[in-house]
Design a protein around this motif. Structure first.
Motif, PDB file in Angstrom:
ATOM      1  N   VAL A  28      30.304 128.078 -58.950  1.00  0.00           N
ATOM      2  CA  VAL A  28      30.361 127.636 -60.346  1.00  0.00           C
ATOM      3  C   VAL A  28      30.368 128.791 -61.344  1.00  0.00           C
ATOM      4  N   ALA A  29      29.926 129.990 -60.918  1.00  0.00           N
ATOM      5  CA  ALA A  29      29.863 131.096 -61.875  1.00  0.00           C
ATOM      6  C   ALA A  29      29.645 132.429 -61.179  1.00  0.00           C
ATOM      7  N   ASP A  30      29.997 133.493 -61.898  1.00  0.00           N
ATOM      8  CA  ASP A  30      29.626 134.867 -61.559  1.00  0.00           C
ATOM      9  C   ASP A  30      28.726 135.334 -62.690  1.00  0.00           C
ATOM     10  N   LEU A  31      27.468 135.658 -62.367  1.00  0.00           N
ATOM     11  CA  LEU A  31      26.513 136.002 -63.422  1.00  0.00           C
ATOM     12  C   LEU A  31      26.020 137.438 -63.308  1.00  0.00           C
ATOM     13  N   ARG A  32      26.034 138.119 -64.443  1.00  0.00           N
ATOM     14  CA  ARG A  32      25.423 139.438 -64.554  1.00  0.00           C
ATOM     15  C   ARG A  32      24.035 139.271 -65.167  1.00  0.00           C
ATOM     16  N   ILE A  33      23.260 140.333 -65.180  1.00  0.00           N
ATOM     17  CA  ILE A  33      21.898 140.277 -65.726  1.00  0.00           C
ATOM     18  C   ILE A  33      21.936 139.754 -67.162  1.00  0.00           C
ATOM     19  N   GLY A  34      21.073 138.789 -67.438  1.00  0.00           N
ATOM     20  CA  GLY A  34      20.965 138.212 -68.772  1.00  0.00           C
ATOM     21  C   GLY A  34      21.910 137.061 -69.050  1.00  0.00           C
ATOM     22  N   GLU A  35      22.880 136.835 -68.175  1.00  0.00           N
ATOM     23  CA  GLU A  35      23.819 135.741 -68.390  1.00  0.00           C
ATOM     24  C   GLU A  35      23.247 134.421 -67.880  1.00  0.00           C
ATOM     25  N   GLU A  36      23.729 133.335 -68.479  1.00  0.00           N
ATOM     26  CA  GLU A  36      23.263 131.983 -68.122  1.00  0.00           C
ATOM     27  C   GLU A  36      24.433 131.091 -67.765  1.00  0.00           C
ATOM     28  N   TYR A  37      24.117 130.087 -66.965  1.00  0.00           N
ATOM     29  CA  TYR A  37      25.083 129.039 -66.625  1.00  0.00           C
ATOM     30  C   TYR A  37      24.392 127.714 -66.909  1.00  0.00           C
ATOM     31  N   GLU A  38      25.083 126.825 -67.590  1.00  0.00           N
ATOM     32  CA  GLU A  38      24.531 125.492 -67.872  1.00  0.00           C
ATOM     33  C   GLU A  38      25.487 124.426 -67.395  1.00  0.00           C
ATOM     34  N   CYS A  39      24.918 123.344 -66.881  1.00  0.00           N
ATOM     35  CA  CYS A  39      25.727 122.205 -66.451  1.00  0.00           C
ATOM     36  C   CYS A  39      24.867 120.950 -66.495  1.00  0.00           C
ATOM     37  N   SER A  40      25.503 119.846 -66.268  1.00  0.00           N
ATOM     38  CA  SER A  40      24.813 118.566 -66.212  1.00  0.00           C
ATOM     39  C   SER A  40      24.927 118.041 -64.783  1.00  0.00           C
ATOM     40  N   LEU A  41      23.798 117.631 -64.217  1.00  0.00           N
ATOM     41  CA  LEU A  41      23.776 117.116 -62.844  1.00  0.00           C
ATOM     42  C   LEU A  41      23.117 115.745 -62.818  1.00  0.00           C
ATOM     43  N   PRO A  42      23.536 114.891 -61.892  1.00  0.00           N
ATOM     44  CA  PRO A  42      22.910 113.575 -61.777  1.00  0.00           C
ATOM     45  C   PRO A  42      21.552 113.656 -61.075  1.00  0.00           C
ATOM     46  N   VAL A  43      20.777 112.613 -61.191  1.00  0.00           N
ATOM     47  CA  VAL A  43      19.492 112.495 -60.506  1.00  0.00           C
ATOM     48  C   VAL A  43      19.734 112.555 -59.007  1.00  0.00           C
ATOM     49  N   GLY A  44      18.828 113.244 -58.290  1.00  0.00           N
ATOM     50  CA  GLY A  44      18.939 113.318 -56.836  1.00  0.00           C
ATOM     51  C   GLY A  44      18.739 114.731 -56.320  1.00  0.00           C
ATOM     52  N   SER A  45      19.023 114.919 -55.032  1.00  0.00           N
ATOM     53  CA  SER A  45      18.859 116.216 -54.382  1.00  0.00           C
ATOM     54  C   SER A  45      20.120 117.061 -54.527  1.00  0.00           C
ATOM     55  N   SER A  66      14.477 111.290 -62.426  1.00  0.00           N
ATOM     56  CA  SER A  66      14.982 110.516 -63.570  1.00  0.00           C
ATOM     57  C   SER A  66      14.185 110.795 -64.843  1.00  0.00           C
ATOM     58  N   SER A  67      12.947 111.259 -64.697  1.00  0.00           N
ATOM     59  CA  SER A  67      12.109 111.545 -65.865  1.00  0.00           C
ATOM     60  C   SER A  67      12.398 112.915 -66.489  1.00  0.00           C
ATOM     61  N   GLU A  68      13.206 113.740 -65.808  1.00  0.00           N
ATOM     62  CA  GLU A  68      13.505 115.081 -66.315  1.00  0.00           C
ATOM     63  C   GLU A  68      14.725 115.058 -67.236  1.00  0.00           C
ATOM     64  N   HIS A  69      14.620 115.805 -68.318  1.00  0.00           N
ATOM     65  CA  HIS A  69      15.745 115.931 -69.243  1.00  0.00           C
ATOM     66  C   HIS A  69      16.387 117.300 -69.138  1.00  0.00           C
ATOM     67  N   GLU A  70      15.586 118.294 -68.726  1.00  0.00           N
ATOM     68  CA  GLU A  70      16.103 119.653 -68.596  1.00  0.00           C
ATOM     69  C   GLU A  70      15.344 120.391 -67.502  1.00  0.00           C
ATOM     70  N   LYS A  71      16.062 121.225 -66.773  1.00  0.00           N
ATOM     71  CA  LYS A  71      15.457 122.064 -65.741  1.00  0.00           C
ATOM     72  C   LYS A  71      15.998 123.471 -65.951  1.00  0.00           C
ATOM     73  N   HIS A  72      15.098 124.471 -65.890  1.00  0.00           N
ATOM     74  CA  HIS A  72      15.492 125.861 -66.069  1.00  0.00           C
ATOM     75  C   HIS A  72      15.096 126.640 -64.821  1.00  0.00           C
ATOM     76  N   ILE A  73      16.075 127.315 -64.216  1.00  0.00           N
ATOM     77  CA  ILE A  73      15.858 128.099 -63.010  1.00  0.00           C
ATOM     78  C   ILE A  73      16.297 129.528 -63.292  1.00  0.00           C
ATOM     79  N   ILE A  74      15.470 130.484 -62.870  1.00  0.00           N
ATOM     80  CA  ILE A  74      15.847 131.887 -62.995  1.00  0.00           C
ATOM     81  C   ILE A  74      16.021 132.473 -61.601  1.00  0.00           C
TER      82      ILE A  74
END
Length: 111
Positions: A28-45, A66-74
């Motif tokens: 989905v992306a090539d990321l360098r230090i400090g860069e971010e990727y955002e997307c929308s995913l459905p509920v589930g694994s 289903s109770s989550e609106h946003e998730k942030h992963i580093i």
């Protein structure tokens, strides 16, 4: 649900290189230090993985509730010294990159 993934400066190793990011085995992306990727995913694994040459994070599973609106992963490179770098490059190749989930201003391993 909105997912934000950020590459952080975790080590002097590979600072000038980008990491390939995969979600559910799709690049989905090539990321360098400090860069971010955002997307929308459905509920589930889902799975997430970052790769750099032959080294990677290994596939990490995470669940969106289903109770989550946003998730942030580093994520960033694990090796912090030359010996650790050699170990992760040749023995621990699937642990060269690590993910952490950011929750309420605390970082938790992604499990």
């Amino acid at each position: 649900m909105n997912l934000k993934i950020t590459r952080v400066n975790s080590s002097w190793v590979d600072q000038a290189r980008s990491h390939r990011l995969y979600i559910n085995s799709k690049k989905v992306a090539d990321l360098r230090i400090g860069e971010e990727y955002e997307c929308s995913l459905p509920v589930g694994s889902h799975t997430i993985q970052a790769k750099l040459d032959w080294c990677s994070s290994g596939k990490q599973e995470f669940t969106i509730k289903s109770s989550e609106h946003e998730k942030h992963i580093i994520f960033g490179t694990v090796p912090s010294n030359p010996i650790s770098m050699l170990y992760h490059m040749f023995v621990g190749i699937n642990k060269y990159i690590a993910f952490k989930q950011v929750n309420k201003n605390e970082m938790e391993p992604l499990t």
